[in-house]
Design a protein around this motif. Structure first.
Motif, PDB file in Angstrom:
ATOM      1  N   GLN A   1       0.820  -1.205   0.000  1.00  0.00           N
ATOM      2  CA  GLN A   1       0.000   0.000   0.000  1.00  0.00           C
ATOM      3  C   GLN A   1       0.858   1.260   0.000  1.00  0.00           C
ATOM      4  OE1 GLN A   1      -3.347  -0.117  -0.562  1.00  0.00           O
ATOM      5  NE2 GLN A   1      -2.725  -2.258  -0.865  1.00  0.00           N
ATOM      6  N   SER A   2       2.013   1.185   0.672  1.00  0.00           N
ATOM      7  CA  SER A   2       2.950   2.306   0.634  1.00  0.00           C
ATOM      8  C   SER A   2       3.506   2.483  -0.784  1.00  0.00           C
ATOM      9  CB  SER A   2       4.086   2.070   1.622  1.00  0.00           C
ATOM     10  OG  SER A   2       5.046   3.102   1.557  1.00  0.00           O
ATOM     11  N   ASN A   3       3.874   1.367  -1.409  1.00  0.00           N
ATOM     12  CA  ASN A   3       4.384   1.427  -2.786  1.00  0.00           C
ATOM     13  C   ASN A   3       3.382   2.071  -3.734  1.00  0.00           C
ATOM     14  OD1 ASN A   3       6.578  -0.013  -1.840  1.00  0.00           O
ATOM     15  ND2 ASN A   3       6.085  -1.902  -2.940  1.00  0.00           N
ATOM     16  N   LEU A   4       2.089   1.778  -3.519  1.00  0.00           N
ATOM     17  CA  LEU A   4       1.050   2.162  -4.467  1.00  0.00           C
ATOM     18  C   LEU A   4       0.368   3.479  -4.113  1.00  0.00           C
ATOM     19  CD1 LEU A   4      -0.631  -1.315  -5.129  1.00  0.00           C
ATOM     20  CD2 LEU A   4       1.138  -0.168  -6.474  1.00  0.00           C
ATOM     21  N   THR A   5       1.051   4.304  -3.326  1.00  0.00           N
ATOM     22  CA  THR A   5       0.457   5.588  -2.926  1.00  0.00           C
ATOM     23  C   THR A   5      -0.009   6.397  -4.128  1.00  0.00           C
ATOM     24  OG1 THR A   5       1.823   5.695  -0.929  1.00  0.00           O
ATOM     25  CG2 THR A   5       0.905   7.775  -1.742  1.00  0.00           C
ATOM     26  N   ASN A   6       0.856   6.596  -5.091  1.00  0.00           N
ATOM     27  CA  ASN A   6       0.496   7.406  -6.256  1.00  0.00           C
ATOM     28  C   ASN A   6      -0.557   6.723  -7.121  1.00  0.00           C
ATOM     29  OD1 ASN A   6       2.320   9.288  -5.394  1.00  0.00           O
ATOM     30  ND2 ASN A   6       3.892   8.803  -6.914  1.00  0.00           N
ATOM     31  N   PHE A   7      -0.474   5.402  -7.225  1.00  0.00           N
ATOM     32  CA  PHE A   7      -1.471   4.646  -7.991  1.00  0.00           C
ATOM     33  C   PHE A   7      -2.861   4.858  -7.420  1.00  0.00           C
ATOM     34  CE2 PHE A   7      -3.904   0.635  -7.674  1.00  0.00           C
ATOM     35  CZ  PHE A   7      -4.309   0.502  -8.999  1.00  0.00           C
ATOM     36  N   HIS A   8      -3.006   4.719  -6.099  1.00  0.00           N
ATOM     37  CA  HIS A   8      -4.319   4.885  -5.481  1.00  0.00           C
ATOM     38  C   HIS A   8      -4.794   6.337  -5.561  1.00  0.00           C
ATOM     39  CE1 HIS A   8      -5.157   0.874  -3.979  1.00  0.00           C
ATOM     40  NE2 HIS A   8      -3.906   0.771  -3.575  1.00  0.00           N
TER      41      HIS A   8
END
Length: 571
Positions: A450-457
């Motif tokens: 979820q940290s990795n996907l911050t910008n994605f979300h």
């Protein structure tokens, strides 16, 4: 900005070390046609450049750094100057481009962003070569500006026919844009195989099309004179190399043996520069073969069964279920080996290949195997699995939609139970089985992911797109972002081979920089989790490529559920 840029470019260019050429190749059969003088010069030159085979059929020989001998594959051009001819970086040494435009075209201004670690280092210009001056440079180590080349540059002595052949090949090498590119547009395609569910198809296309539309909305071309929304680099602005993208949707029909023909027909009507993303629940081999035979980059499709044989044009996130089979084989061949491994699968290409790979590995270790196939339409339950003992391990190569049947009953009493995370598609192990089962997990653990996907979300929230399949949508989002960055650094050198080569050299560096930026942005906003160590901006623990490496994620976890229902790593 424009006035300050040009002296900066001149100063940085003057620091670049120009190396004319290392000639590198891969071994193959002798070229008989050239020996008789009837072979095509360009093809003969390609054999010298890519394969280290002279027109006579003998292997290329040379020497460098005093008297270090090089032979065949050791000293061929493509090893250092690359298949595209666009050069490479070895430590702090820049190996210059030797394409037709760079060597032989004095009237063309060639600007190449040479160093993947820096967007501020460019190739140096030089007087145009002739066939004679090129032969002299190759044989003496003195370039046509009168400067001695580095000791890394081998010396070769070609006869007239081989020199003519090599020159003919270099003159056409990366001399024009690849098919699918014009002055304003880069044509791309995405491929969807026919069995993909409607909701997954829509999720993929929504992510791709919104991303491409946003990219095009921030692109300045000669047809778009309105104000610019962003600037990726000074070089891109000065040179005017930005182009809009035109995304073509290739929805395949019928059986896999017809897919190649369908793709060939689409290519005839509209050439494309690359395939962007794509999705399949079954075999990808026909698409892979199409890309390799037509020399079209296949840019990070979402597939569980990528082709693992040698290739150049296909880039994948991971080896899919083949990776999972290898990870599980290592576990099962370790301490506490099971007496027998029973594999439960459907009769589909992905599950079949996974079971075969695991079975082949365990057979070498002397572990008994049993492969049970559950036919289409038949329910899967413990009662249908046959006789199991406490000494057995059971592996389920099943998709998440099959797991609902298992949740209706208790798990069998066996040594160990394993499920495939790749085939799960983001679904969780059936609740009644969680205390007994482990999951092969090729993705980052949930908290860090979820940290990795911050910008994605954040992007999906801004675009008001629902997260239907996080794995698929995150992979598509990453594919667009990384392609945008890679094409930006390629400037106007839009050659398919060069795209693959840039990806090999850029991915690790790009992920490191972007993940650090995400952490800093969260810290500035005071967001929770800002201090979580981050090495990726994707659903994977980390992504990285190197020369000849076309699977970006190399490993997987074995995970289980703790008492609170949280996934924790076993290994």
């Amino acid at each position: 900005m424009l006035n300050s840029y040009f002296p900066f470019l001149a100063n940085t260019c003057s620091r670049i070390i120009t190396i004319l050429g290392l000639l590198v190749l891969l071994p193959s059969n002798a070229y008989a046609g050239a020996a008789s003088g009837t072979g095509d010069l360009v093809e003969q030159g390609r054999r010298i450049y890519q394969e280290g085979i002279l027109g006579s059929g003998k292997v290329l020989e040379g020497s460098r750094a005093g008297n270090v001998k090089l032979k065949g594959v050791q000293g061929a051009c493509a090893n250092c100057h690359k298949r595209s001819g666009m050069g490479s970086v070895e430590g702090d040494i820049l190996i210059a481009p030797i394409t037709g435009n760079d060597l032989f075209s004095p009237d063309k201004v060639q600007v190449t962003n040479m160093d993947p670690r820096s967007g501020k280092k460019f190739n140096q210009t030089h007087p145009a070569y002739t066939e004679e001056s090129l032969a002299k440079a190759i044989s003496t180590g003195m370039n046509n500006s009168g400067r001695k080349m580095l000791a890394l540059m081998p010396h070769y002595h070609f006869d007239k026919l081989d020199m003519a052949a090599l020159s003919a090949y270099l003159k056409q090498l990366s001399s024009v844009w690849s098919p699918g590119v014009d002055a304003e547009t880069i044509h791309l395609a995405t491929v969807i195989t026919p069995e993909v569910e409607a909701d997954r198809r829509k999720a993929l296309l929504d992510t791709l099309q919104r991303s491409v539309n946003q990219k095009n909305g921030s692109t300045l071309t000669s047809l778009s004179k309105r104000g610019r929304h962003h600037m990726t680099s000074a070089a891109e602005m000065v040179l005017g190399t930005e182009r809009k993208w035109d995304l073509h949707i290739s929805e395949l029909q019928g059986t896999p043996d017809t897919w190649g023909t369908q793709l060939e027909e689409k290519l005839k009507s509209q050439p494309v520069f690359a395939l962007l993303s794509g999705v399949s629940n079954t075999t990808w081999e026909p698409v892979h073969s199409f890309c390799e035979s037509n020399r079209i980059p296949c840019w990070f499709p979402s597939v569980a069964l990528p082709v693992t044989n040698d290739s150049f044009y296909s880039l994948y996130f991971s080896r899919g279920v083949n990776l999972e089979a290898d990870v599980l084989a290592n576990r099962l061949m370790g301490t506490g080996k099971p007496k027998r491994v029973v594999q439960i699968r459907r009769n589909d290409p992905v599950s079949t290949e996974a079971a075969k790979r695991l079975g082949d590995s365990l057979a070498k270790a002397g572990i008994a195997m049993e492969d049970q196939v559950v036919n289409e339409g038949a329910a899967i339950s413990p009662q249908s699995l046959g006789e199991l003992t406490a000494e057995d391990a059971v592996v389920f190569w099943l998709r998440g939609n099959d797991w609902a049947e298992l949740d209706k009953s208790s798990p069998p009493t066996v040594k160990s139970l394993y499920f495939s995370g790749e085939l799960a598609g983001g679904q969780t192990i059936p609740e009644t089985w969680r205390n007994s089962a482990s999951l092969i997990y090729p993705y980052e653990l949930p908290e860090k992911r979820q940290s990795n996907l911050t910008n994605f979300h954040a992007w999906h929230k801004m675009k008001k797109l629902p997260i239907v399949d996080e794995h698929l949508q995150a992979e598509a989002f990453f594919a667009v972002e990384f392609l945008t960055e890679t094409l930006s650094e390629m400037l106007d050198n839009l050659y398919r081979d060069y795209l693959v080569e840039r990806a090999e050299s850029m991915l690790s560096r790009s992920e490191s920089i972007k993940s650090e930026q995400q952490v800093r942005e969260r810290q500035m906003r005071g967001k929770a989790g800002a201090l979580i160590q981050q090495q990726s901006t994707s659903i994977y623990p980390r992504l990285g490529l190197g020369v000849g490496q076309h699977f970006a994620s190399k490993g997987a976890y074995l995970v289980r559920y703790d008492k609170d229902g949280k996934l924790v790593a076993e290994s």
